[in-house]
Scaffold this motif. Structure first.
Motif, PDB file in Angstrom:
ATOM      1  N   LEU A 282      32.652  37.421  32.092  1.00  0.00           N
ATOM      2  CA  LEU A 282      32.548  35.230  32.289  1.00  0.00           C
ATOM      3  C   LEU A 282      33.999  35.043  32.049  1.00  0.00           C
ATOM      4  O   LEU A 282      34.455  34.125  32.351  1.00  0.00           O
ATOM      5  CB  LEU A 282      32.021  35.626  30.803  1.00  0.00           C
ATOM      6  CG  LEU A 282      30.781  35.775  30.479  1.00  0.00           C
ATOM      7  CD1 LEU A 282      29.710  34.928  29.695  1.00  0.00           C
ATOM      8  CD2 LEU A 282      30.050  35.761  32.341  1.00  0.00           C
ATOM      9  N   VAL A 283      34.895  35.379  31.055  1.00  0.00           N
ATOM     10  CA  VAL A 283      36.698  35.359  31.334  1.00  0.00           C
ATOM     11  C   VAL A 283      37.816  36.636  31.666  1.00  0.00           C
ATOM     12  O   VAL A 283      37.525  37.241  30.733  1.00  0.00           O
ATOM     13  CB  VAL A 283      36.517  35.083  29.346  1.00  0.00           C
ATOM     14  CG1 VAL A 283      37.845  34.380  30.052  1.00  0.00           C
ATOM     15  CG2 VAL A 283      35.856  34.352  28.876  1.00  0.00           C
ATOM     16  N   PRO A 284      38.187  36.006  32.601  1.00  0.00           N
ATOM     17  CA  PRO A 284      38.500  37.211  33.264  1.00  0.00           C
ATOM     18  C   PRO A 284      40.104  37.649  32.014  1.00  0.00           C
ATOM     19  O   PRO A 284      40.838  36.091  32.041  1.00  0.00           O
ATOM     20  CB  PRO A 284      39.179  36.116  34.465  1.00  0.00           C
ATOM     21  CG  PRO A 284      38.531  35.669  35.011  1.00  0.00           C
ATOM     22  CD  PRO A 284      37.442  34.971  33.788  1.00  0.00           C
ATOM     23  N   GLN A 285      40.689  38.890  32.562  1.00  0.00           N
ATOM     24  CA  GLN A 285      41.806  38.064  31.782  1.00  0.00           C
ATOM     25  C   GLN A 285      42.876  37.806  32.528  1.00  0.00           C
ATOM     26  O   GLN A 285      43.691  37.609  33.506  1.00  0.00           O
ATOM     27  CB  GLN A 285      42.483  40.044  32.118  1.00  0.00           C
ATOM     28  CG  GLN A 285      43.850  40.406  31.064  1.00  0.00           C
ATOM     29  CD  GLN A 285      43.554  42.232  30.966  1.00  0.00           C
ATOM     30  OE1 GLN A 285      43.231  43.068  32.568  1.00  0.00           O
ATOM     31  NE2 GLN A 285      44.757  43.332  30.179  1.00  0.00           N
ATOM     32  N   GLY A 286      43.905  37.090  31.312  1.00  0.00           N
ATOM     33  CA  GLY A 286      44.717  37.121  31.687  1.00  0.00           C
ATOM     34  C   GLY A 286      44.692  35.080  31.621  1.00  0.00           C
ATOM     35  O   GLY A 286      45.204  34.342  32.186  1.00  0.00           O
ATOM     36  N   THR A 287      43.335  34.674  31.435  1.00  0.00           N
ATOM     37  CA  THR A 287      42.856  33.470  31.848  1.00  0.00           C
ATOM     38  C   THR A 287      43.514  32.562  30.188  1.00  0.00           C
ATOM     39  O   THR A 287      43.377  33.012  29.406  1.00  0.00           O
ATOM     40  CB  THR A 287      41.430  32.732  31.266  1.00  0.00           C
ATOM     41  OG1 THR A 287      40.863  34.002  32.703  1.00  0.00           O
ATOM     42  CG2 THR A 287      40.904  31.658  31.795  1.00  0.00           C
ATOM     43  N   PRO A 288      43.828  30.920  30.374  1.00  0.00           N
ATOM     44  CA  PRO A 288      44.552  30.415  28.818  1.00  0.00           C
ATOM     45  C   PRO A 288      43.316  30.268  28.519  1.00  0.00           C
ATOM     46  O   PRO A 288      42.166  29.665  28.852  1.00  0.00           O
ATOM     47  CB  PRO A 288      44.762  29.205  30.195  1.00  0.00           C
ATOM     48  CG  PRO A 288      45.735  29.904  31.710  1.00  0.00           C
ATOM     49  CD  PRO A 288      44.431  30.505  32.084  1.00  0.00           C
ATOM     50  N   ALA A 289      43.478  29.846  27.487  1.00  0.00           N
ATOM     51  CA  ALA A 289      42.625  28.692  25.998  1.00  0.00           C
ATOM     52  C   ALA A 289      42.073  28.043  26.633  1.00  0.00           C
ATOM     53  O   ALA A 289      40.459  27.532  26.693  1.00  0.00           O
ATOM     54  CB  ALA A 289      43.069  28.959  25.095  1.00  0.00           C
ATOM     55  N   VAL A 290      42.917  27.047  27.357  1.00  0.00           N
ATOM     56  CA  VAL A 290      42.175  25.370  27.736  1.00  0.00           C
ATOM     57  C   VAL A 290      41.402  25.692  28.856  1.00  0.00           C
ATOM     58  O   VAL A 290      40.110  25.322  29.002  1.00  0.00           O
ATOM     59  CB  VAL A 290      43.343  24.819  28.116  1.00  0.00           C
ATOM     60  CG1 VAL A 290      43.243  23.076  28.593  1.00  0.00           C
ATOM     61  CG2 VAL A 290      44.201  24.576  27.235  1.00  0.00           C
ATOM     62  N   LEU A 291      41.192  26.669  29.922  1.00  0.00           N
ATOM     63  CA  LEU A 291      40.703  26.984  30.838  1.00  0.00           C
ATOM     64  C   LEU A 291      39.223  27.733  30.901  1.00  0.00           C
ATOM     65  O   LEU A 291      38.572  27.977  32.027  1.00  0.00           O
ATOM     66  CB  LEU A 291      41.457  27.847  32.164  1.00  0.00           C
ATOM     67  CG  LEU A 291      42.149  26.279  32.824  1.00  0.00           C
ATOM     68  CD1 LEU A 291      43.149  27.706  34.239  1.00  0.00           C
ATOM     69  CD2 LEU A 291      42.073  25.756  33.220  1.00  0.00           C
ATOM     70  N   MET A 292      39.579  28.018  29.530  1.00  0.00           N
ATOM     71  CA  MET A 292      38.377  29.909  29.214  1.00  0.00           C
ATOM     72  C   MET A 292      36.329  29.089  28.862  1.00  0.00           C
ATOM     73  O   MET A 292      35.240  29.230  29.977  1.00  0.00           O
ATOM     74  CB  MET A 292      37.957  29.992  27.644  1.00  0.00           C
ATOM     75  CG  MET A 292      39.273  30.866  28.072  1.00  0.00           C
ATOM     76  SD  MET A 292      39.607  32.152  25.877  1.00  0.00           S
ATOM     77  CE  MET A 292      40.740  33.015  26.681  1.00  0.00           C
ATOM     78  N   PRO A 293      36.296  27.883  28.973  1.00  0.00           N
ATOM     79  CA  PRO A 293      34.789  27.118  29.220  1.00  0.00           C
ATOM     80  C   PRO A 293      34.770  27.112  30.580  1.00  0.00           C
ATOM     81  O   PRO A 293      33.848  27.342  30.652  1.00  0.00           O
ATOM     82  CB  PRO A 293      35.204  25.702  28.502  1.00  0.00           C
ATOM     83  CG  PRO A 293      36.602  25.421  27.124  1.00  0.00           C
ATOM     84  CD  PRO A 293      37.180  26.413  27.836  1.00  0.00           C
ATOM     85  N   PHE A 294      35.977  26.017  31.432  1.00  0.00           N
ATOM     86  CA  PHE A 294      34.927  25.861  32.961  1.00  0.00           C
ATOM     87  C   PHE A 294      35.274  27.517  33.542  1.00  0.00           C
ATOM     88  O   PHE A 294      34.297  27.381  34.482  1.00  0.00           O
ATOM     89  CB  PHE A 294      36.484  25.297  33.442  1.00  0.00           C
ATOM     90  CG  PHE A 294      36.710  24.313  32.880  1.00  0.00           C
ATOM     91  CD1 PHE A 294      36.246  23.220  32.687  1.00  0.00           C
ATOM     92  CD2 PHE A 294      37.920  24.105  32.162  1.00  0.00           C
ATOM     93  CE1 PHE A 294      36.523  21.947  32.387  1.00  0.00           C
ATOM     94  CE2 PHE A 294      37.561  22.589  31.063  1.00  0.00           C
ATOM     95  CZ  PHE A 294      36.932  21.869  31.808  1.00  0.00           C
ATOM     96  N   MET A 295      35.739  28.491  33.059  1.00  0.00           N
ATOM     97  CA  MET A 295      35.915  29.774  33.626  1.00  0.00           C
ATOM     98  C   MET A 295      34.760  30.165  33.969  1.00  0.00           C
ATOM     99  O   MET A 295      33.761  31.262  33.834  1.00  0.00           O
ATOM    100  CB  MET A 295      36.901  30.787  33.009  1.00  0.00           C
ATOM    101  CG  MET A 295      37.922  31.085  34.270  1.00  0.00           C
ATOM    102  SD  MET A 295      38.400  30.415  35.739  1.00  0.00           S
ATOM    103  CE  MET A 295      37.795  31.990  35.554  1.00  0.00           C
ATOM    104  N   VAL A 296      33.798  30.138  32.163  1.00  0.00           N
ATOM    105  CA  VAL A 296      33.119  30.753  31.544  1.00  0.00           C
ATOM    106  C   VAL A 296      31.665  30.209  32.307  1.00  0.00           C
ATOM    107  O   VAL A 296      30.711  30.712  33.305  1.00  0.00           O
ATOM    108  CB  VAL A 296      32.403  30.767  30.349  1.00  0.00           C
ATOM    109  CG1 VAL A 296      31.206  30.846  30.152  1.00  0.00           C
ATOM    110  CG2 VAL A 296      33.499  31.049  29.463  1.00  0.00           C
ATOM    111  N   CYS A 297      31.793  28.355  32.833  1.00  0.00           N
ATOM    112  CA  CYS A 297      30.901  27.899  34.006  1.00  0.00           C
ATOM    113  C   CYS A 297      30.905  28.172  35.301  1.00  0.00           C
ATOM    114  O   CYS A 297      29.645  29.177  35.822  1.00  0.00           O
ATOM    115  CB  CYS A 297      31.099  26.999  33.361  1.00  0.00           C
ATOM    116  SG  CYS A 297      30.822  25.645  32.314  1.00  0.00           S
TER     117      CYS A 297
END
Length: 223
Positions: free
Chosen positions: A128-143
């Motif tokens: 659900l969280v691609p490698q290297g994703t910034p911490a701020v964008l993690m909730p959006f990336m999960v959605c």
């Protein structure tokens, strides 16, 4: 008298031609050539396709279960058979309806998800969280990843049915304009229809391959 009686069995007795011998081949037309010639060209060609797909799917599937590629090769064969049947006149194209395509895609995706979340829960969360994703964008990336994962069976079903509908619809619309055209335009329309039929034959092969290969890729992500 006896000579005239047996002359009725002479192969050249009908119109001076040896047409009687053609009756020998009628029985061979009933039996599929895949079985009465071993190995026939058709069986060798189909076996070559199956082994090529098996080799390719075996590389993509991470979980090396015995015979795990069989389901995807069978899926390819089923879709290809139905796609080609739809190219013949007056035959219902079953793969152009979401009833069949969704019935193929949804159980596959659901079984992958159930297997992945039960046996590889941590791995599924990591997807659900691609490698290297910034911490701020993690909730959006999960959605985003969750939504893209949920719509996968829908995209598989719509892709196959839409491609089947589009080509058949175009051929039908062009064919309906035939009676109102002149002789020159009729010839152009006939050539166009033949080219479209060749294109639809290629689309039938490509779409069945795309459906099978995407299903294989989705299964490799749950391991």
């Amino acid at each position: 008298m006896m000579m005239n009686l047996f002359s009725s069995f002479d192969p050249s007795s009908n119109l001076g031609l040896s047409l009687n011998w053609t009756s020998t081949l009628i029985g061979l037309l009933v039996i599929p050539p895949m079985f009465w010639v071993i190995p026939s060209r058709l069986s060798m060609f189909w076996t070559k396709i199956i082994f090529t797909l098996h080799t390719e799917f075996k590389i993509l599937i991470v979980n090396k279960f015995q015979g795990s590629t069989l389901i995807f090769v069978s899926l390819f064969s089923l879709i290809l058979f139905n796609n080609f049947l739809g190219l013949f006149p007056y035959i219902f194209t079953s793969t152009s309806h979401m009833t069949l395509t969704l019935a193929l895609a949804l159980p596959l995706w659901l079984s992958f998800m159930i297997y992945g979340w039960i046996n590889n829960t941590i791995h599924m969360f990591a997807h659900l969280v691609p490698q290297g994703t910034p911490a701020v964008l993690m909730p959006f990336m999960v959605c985003i990843e969750t939504i893209s994962n949920i719509i996968r069976p829908g995209t598989l079903a719509v892709r196959l049915s839409a491609n089947m509908i589009a080509g058949h619809l175009l051929m039908t619309l062009l064919g309906n304009t035939g009676p109102s055209l002149s002789l020159l335009m009729m010839n152009i329309l006939l050539i166009t229809q033949i080219l479209l039929l060749i294109l639809e034959s290629a689309v039938s092969i490509i779409q069945s391959y795309v459906f099978a290969i995407l299903s294989t890729l989705y299964s490799s992500e749950v391991n």
